[in-house]
Design a protein around this motif. Structure first.
Motif, short mmCIF file in Angstrom:
data_model
loop_
_atom_site.label_atom_id
_atom_site.label_comp_id
_atom_site.label_asym_id
_atom_site.label_seq_id
_atom_site.Cartn_x
_atom_site.Cartn_y
_atom_site.Cartn_z
N GLU A 139 -31.94 -21.60 12.07
CA GLU A 139 -32.48 -21.02 13.24
C GLU A 139 -31.78 -21.46 14.25
O GLU A 139 -31.10 -22.36 14.58
CB GLU A 139 -34.11 -21.44 13.38
CG GLU A 139 -34.30 -22.66 13.58
CD GLU A 139 -35.92 -22.93 13.95
OE1 GLU A 139 -36.42 -23.33 13.24
OE2 GLU A 139 -35.97 -22.81 15.15
N THR A 140 -31.92 -20.64 15.52
CA THR A 140 -31.41 -21.11 16.91
C THR A 140 -32.58 -20.61 17.77
O THR A 140 -32.82 -19.26 17.76
CB THR A 140 -30.01 -20.66 17.03
OG1 THR A 140 -29.80 -21.22 18.19
CG2 THR A 140 -29.91 -19.49 16.98
N GLY A 141 -32.42 -21.14 18.97
CA GLY A 141 -33.08 -20.56 19.97
C GLY A 141 -34.77 -20.07 19.77
O GLY A 141 -34.97 -19.10 20.48
N ARG A 142 -35.40 -20.99 19.07
CA ARG A 142 -36.85 -20.54 18.90
C ARG A 142 -37.62 -19.98 19.96
O ARG A 142 -38.41 -19.18 20.08
CB ARG A 142 -37.56 -21.58 17.93
CG ARG A 142 -38.97 -21.23 17.63
CD ARG A 142 -39.60 -22.34 16.76
NE ARG A 142 -39.14 -22.40 15.51
CZ ARG A 142 -39.86 -21.92 14.35
NH1 ARG A 142 -40.84 -21.62 14.56
NH2 ARG A 142 -39.24 -22.19 13.08
N LEU A 143 -37.39 -20.96 21.14
CA LEU A 143 -38.18 -20.85 22.50
C LEU A 143 -37.49 -19.85 23.14
O LEU A 143 -37.88 -19.73 24.55
CB LEU A 143 -38.79 -22.11 22.83
CG LEU A 143 -39.39 -22.75 22.05
CD1 LEU A 143 -39.81 -24.14 22.65
CD2 LEU A 143 -40.84 -22.14 21.87
N SER A 144 -36.27 -19.42 23.16
CA SER A 144 -35.44 -18.54 24.17
C SER A 144 -35.86 -17.17 23.79
O SER A 144 -36.84 -16.51 23.12
CB SER A 144 -33.88 -18.83 23.85
OG SER A 144 -33.42 -18.14 22.39
N ARG A 145 -34.93 -16.32 24.63
CA ARG A 145 -35.32 -15.00 24.40
C ARG A 145 -34.52 -14.07 23.42
O ARG A 145 -35.18 -13.39 22.89
CB ARG A 145 -34.42 -14.17 26.01
CG ARG A 145 -34.85 -12.86 26.07
CD ARG A 145 -34.45 -12.53 27.69
NE ARG A 145 -34.81 -11.27 28.01
CZ ARG A 145 -33.97 -10.18 27.92
NH1 ARG A 145 -32.59 -10.46 27.48
NH2 ARG A 145 -34.39 -9.15 28.31
#
Lengths: 423, 137
Positions: free
Chosen positions: A344-350
């Motif tokens: 996964e990457t950027g779970r809290l990003s846009r």
């Protein structure tokens, strides 16, 4: 295209309006009588369009009346003698209503037919008369000895046979809705009409004996008119549960229900270009089968139909892929599928990206990427299902390869699957 | 209904399997009187029968067009036309133009930016940051 007679061109400028169409009882005549021709351009425009339109409508109405009357009175079809005597000019408007195809011997003089035969790489022993006959739709010529109805029935059966065996041997586990969609993509009505267009088939404006035999002859449906009842699809009410079994047994090879499959029933009715073009393609397959034999037809089919590009994996439309997959695993005796996050990457990003794999025990069945965990899980389940359904044997033989003595390849029994998952 | 299917059409790939020549008709127009169609007239007399024999898939029509420059018009399967005026050309020039019309696809001239255009997906796939060797920061 139909030639316009020079005399008619001249008459637009010179002759009296009353002499032009003395027998036409339609509204256009009334329009003409009220019209003051002060300039020939203004005069000629409504005359030419109105004459073409109302005249053809009149012909349609009369031919419909004739066909219905003929059905009632059991009149015999027009004999060959009447056709041979048709070189004399038509005496009445009743003669004009009999749409006729060009005579078979005129096929030799047609440059379009010879060019079409060469364009399709057909051998010289395929006769031009047969090629000309495949271009005559029953709506243009009602005589079944001279139109393509019988050939198109044969060709339709051959086309569906070869396509079905190709699909079922290539992808033995394909679900039935996808088989129907793939059939329609290869040899459906739209596909056949497109193929005819890609072969450079041109349509005659109006069918007739004097038309070039290399043009597609059919009675064209006017804009705004209703499609004949034989071509309409009869949709069942939405409440009815039409099962796949019913579609296999009762409907055509595309799983859709058309009311009749006899092209001869379209005689005397105006049809759309698509119907005439697809009947030509089917009839060409049928006449190739009769003249050149099975191996050449199979090669023609492979070159012109199977060589087209179709992504079968793009045809699937899953509604509940996770449920289907767990049912499939239960049926096949696999361990129940488990979705696990691989990366996964950027779970809290846009724009988060999750890679999810579906595992059955230690085997990874599928993998999917999505912008949410659920999306990735669904995609992974769909990929796993596609991996099952799109199984393709490395070597297979189609049933039609055993029909002739030409093919000496050894028969390899095909996999017969128990079918898609039923939820 | 657990599964439904999307209706599409199989895409044509001319030349994979069968090849259909896209030029279906060439019209040759000439003038008997004017000097600009000298090369065209010579081509029609000497070169056209051989040209037609070599290209049986093309329908050929010849018609006079008096007091105009000679022109040849190609009609293509996609419905477009390509017309070339061959005034004052030599026999060889007219033959070259006829071959140009015959070999054209009828499409508008397009700029092709990619060396390969394919309907198939790339075998190698799109690069993914999640697979392969991880980058350590």
């Amino acid at each position: 295209m139909k030639r316009i007679r020079i005399s008619r061109c001249g008459s637009q400028l010179l002759a009296q309006p009353a002499h032009r169409r003395p027998t036409c009882p339609s509204a256009a005549a009334a329009l003409q009588s009220n019209f003051t021709p002060h300039n020939y351009r203004i005069q000629s425009r409504p005359q030419s369009t109105a004459a073409a339109f109302s005249g053809s409508d009149l012909l349609n109405a009369q031919s419909e009346a004739e066909s219905s009357g003929g059905a009632r009175n059991r009149k015999p079809p027009p004999a060959r003698a009447a056709r041979t005597a048709s070189t004399s000019p038509p005496q009445s408007i009743a003669d004009l209503t009999k749409h006729r195809s060009p005579r078979p011997e005129r096929a030799f003089g047609s440059a379009k037919l010879a060019a079409l035969r060469s364009r399709l790489s057909l051998p010289q022993r395929f006769p031009l008369q047969s090629l000309a006959r495949t271009l005559v739709h029953p709506s243009a010529d009602a005589d079944p000895d001279f139109n393509n109805s019988s050939l198109s029935i044969l060709g339709a059966n051959l086309l569906s046979y070869y396509t079905t065996e190709h699909l079922l041997c290539n992808y033995p586990r394909l679900p039935m809705p996808v088989v129907f969609a793939a059939q329609e993509a290869y040899i459906g009505p739209k596909a056949l009409a497109t193929i005819a267009g890609e072969w450079g088939i041109e349509a005659a404006a109006v069918p007739g004996e004097e038309v070039d035999p290399g043009l597609l002859q059919f009675d064209r449906l006017r804009s705004g008119d209703d499609v004949p009842a034989g071509l309409r699809h009869h949709e069942a009410p939405w409440k009815w549960n039409i099962t796949v079994t019913h579609k296999i047994l009762a409907n055509d090879e595309f799983g859709s229900s058309t009311s009749n499959k006899n092209p001869q029933s379209l005689r005397g009715q105006a049809v759309p270009l698509e119907e005439a073009a697809q009947s030509f393609v089917r009839a060409l397959i049928g006449s190739l089968h009769l003249h050149l034999g099975r191996p050449l037809v199979k090669r023609f089919f492979r070159d012109h139909f199977l060589s087209r590009h179709l992504d079968v994996d793009k045809l699937f439309d899953f509604r509940t892929p996770t449920r289907d997959l767990s049912r499939l695993c239960a049926r096949e005796g696999f361990e129940p599928p488990v979705a696990r996050l691989i990366s996964e990457t950027g779970r809290l990003s846009r724009h988060p990206v999750f890679i999810v794999g579906v595992y059955s025990g230690k085997d990874k069945l599928g993998e999917g990427a999505g912008s949410s965990l659920d999306e990735a899980r669904f995609r992974a389940a769909a990929a796993a299902l596609k991996g099952w359904y799109l199984y393709k044997p490395l070597e297979f033989t189609v049933p039609s390869s055993t029909e002739g003595e030409m093919d000496t390849s050894e028969w390899i029994p095909n996999l017969v699957d128990c079918g898609e998952v039923i939820v | 209904m657990p599964l439904s299917a999307v209706k599409t059409l199989a895409k044509p790939q001319n030349g994979v399997g069968a090849f259909i020549l896209q030029c279906k008709r060439i019209d040759f127009h000439y003038c008997d009187w004017a000097g600009s169609s000298r090369g065209m007239n010579a081509f029609i007399k000497s070169g056209l029968p051989a040209f037609a024999r070599r290209n049986p898939e093309v329908e050929i029509t010849v018609s006079p067009r008096p007091h105009r420059h000679p022109v040849m018009i190609g009609h293509y399967i996609n419905g477009r036309e390509k017309s070339i005026c061959v005034r004052n050309m030599s026999l060889e020039g007219v033959r070259e133009k006829a071959m140009l019309i015959r070999n054209s696809s009828g499409e508008r001239p397009k700029k092709l930016n990619k060396p390969v255009t394919s309907l198939n997906e790339s075998v190698r796939g799109i690069w993914s940051p999640f697979h392969g060797a991880k980058v350590k920061i």
